[in-house]
Design a protein around this motif. Structure first.
Motif: not given
Length: 381
Positions: A18-19, A22, A54-58, A60, A114, A118
């Protein structure tokens, strides 16, 4: 040709993928199993790791699926509270001043979801790595009878890494004198032991254990000698009075790969290191490996850093494990994992002194939360 192939769709492999995705890097994830793993494994997510997720959107979504640990407690067998530290003391050091208890199986679907956004990222299940061939400019991976080619391969395929074995890399490990026993109970321990924190360590020369609250159960974790019988009582509770959902007993060991880089193959997570399971530090460190590696690889492929940056990454992450993670993991269970109960009184006296000092508590929690070793974002000049 994908720019990067990742072996393994666990939390480490998916975080790396994922990193990269993105950062607009084409990535292919190969997972030998037919679906994401659902076995009960590591369940602790530290504040430093939550910041990265959090940077990866997961982050929360994961917090919504877990138990927020706002305080850590130490008790004796009689139930008396020996020390307590509140995670709020980390405010200002992290966006997530708490520890989270959530199953590894709650994290991987979020990462996979997430990643699905892509088009240049692909995940193949039922695709074991069968062979690895290195060339000067690429790495070739055989899976399912066909060959895939990429600039780099990330081995994130666990403690029994196939990638590591195919390359013939030794992975020496040293065992600890005790085993871990996890007891899963559906009983509401917070009602049976009033004032119990979501994370409580029982420290007593006669018997020690850890109590972890998960969304739908509690875990009781003990260290036992290899042939030691399961005690009838833990933390002052009779096991016969508890709703036991299951148990899991396993050996404990530590080991670190001599180098996390082997040419165009890079190793992260359990494929690169294993440690005592105390505090879930190994999985958290693996996610840190993955994010740091994904950032570094993206910069190398984008021409922002030279290939030598990967060697710097490998040295940096190995040093974190050897100099910080493993010592911290062993210190956390001093007198418990080594079976030397005589060390417990001094260890508890030191903890009580720390808990009585606000600044000392903040420093202790920052280190325990891995905030001293979290990889920082790369800043280009």
């Amino acid at each position: 040709m994908s720019a990067v192939i990742v072996a393994g769709a666990g939390p480490v492999g998916l975080a790396a993928a994922l990193t990269l995705a993105r950062a607009e890097v084409p990535v292919l994830v190969l997972e030998r199993e037919p679906a994401l793993g659902t076995r009960s494994r590591a369940s602790t997510i530290h504040p430093a790791t939550l910041d990265l997720l959090d940077e990866l959107g997961v982050a929360a979504g994961l917090v919504a699926r877990g138990v927020v640990v706002d305080r850590v407690q130490w008790r004796d067998l009689a139930g008396a509270v020996l020390a307590e530290m509140r995670m709020a003391g980390l405010a200002g050091l992290t966006a997530h001043p708490f520890r989270l208890h959530a199953e590894q199986a709650a994290l991987t679907p979020l990462l996979l979801g997430e990643l699905g956004a892509y088009a240049h990222a692909e995940v193949r299940f039922g695709a074991p790595v069968e062979a690895v061939a290195l060339t000067g400019t690429a790495v070739r991976v055989r899976t399912g009878g066909g060959w895939e080619r990429a600039r780099y391969l990330i081995g994130a395929d666990g403690a029994h890494s196939t990638v590591r074995s195919l390359l013939g890399l030794p992975f020496p490990q040293s065992g600890y004198p005790t085993q871990a026993l996890r007891i899963f109970t559906g009983s509401r321990l917070e009602e049976m032991l009033p004032g119990l924190a979501p994370l409580t360590y029982v420290r007593d020369p006669a018997q020690s254990c850890s109590l972890l609250r998960l969304p739908d159960h509690w875990r009781i974790i003990l260290r036992l000698a290899p042939r030691e019988a399961i005690p009838g009582r833990v933390a002052g509770l009779a096991l016969t009075d508890l709703n036991i959902l299951g148990t899991h007993r396993y050996d404990l060991a530590s080991g670190v790969l001599a180098s996390f880089r082997h040419g165009r193959v890079l190793f992260a997570g359990d494929a690169a290191h294993v440690t005592s399971t105390a505090g879930g530090l190994n999985m958290n460190a693996g996610i840190h490996d993955a994010v740091d590696l994904g950032r570094t690889l993206a910069d190398v492929l984008g021409g922002h850093q030279p290939p030598a940056a990967l060697e710097s990454w490998a040295r940096r992450r190995r040093a974190v494990l050897v100099d910080h993670v493993i010592p911290a993991s062993e210190a956390r269970v001093a007198g418990v994992q080594d079976g030397d109960a005589a060390r417990l009184p001094a260890a508890m006296a030191a903890l009580r002194a720390i808990a009585a000092d606000g600044e000392a508590t903040r420093a202790y929690l920052a280190k325990a939360s891995m905030l001293d070793t979290v990889p920082l974002p790369v800043r280009h000049t």
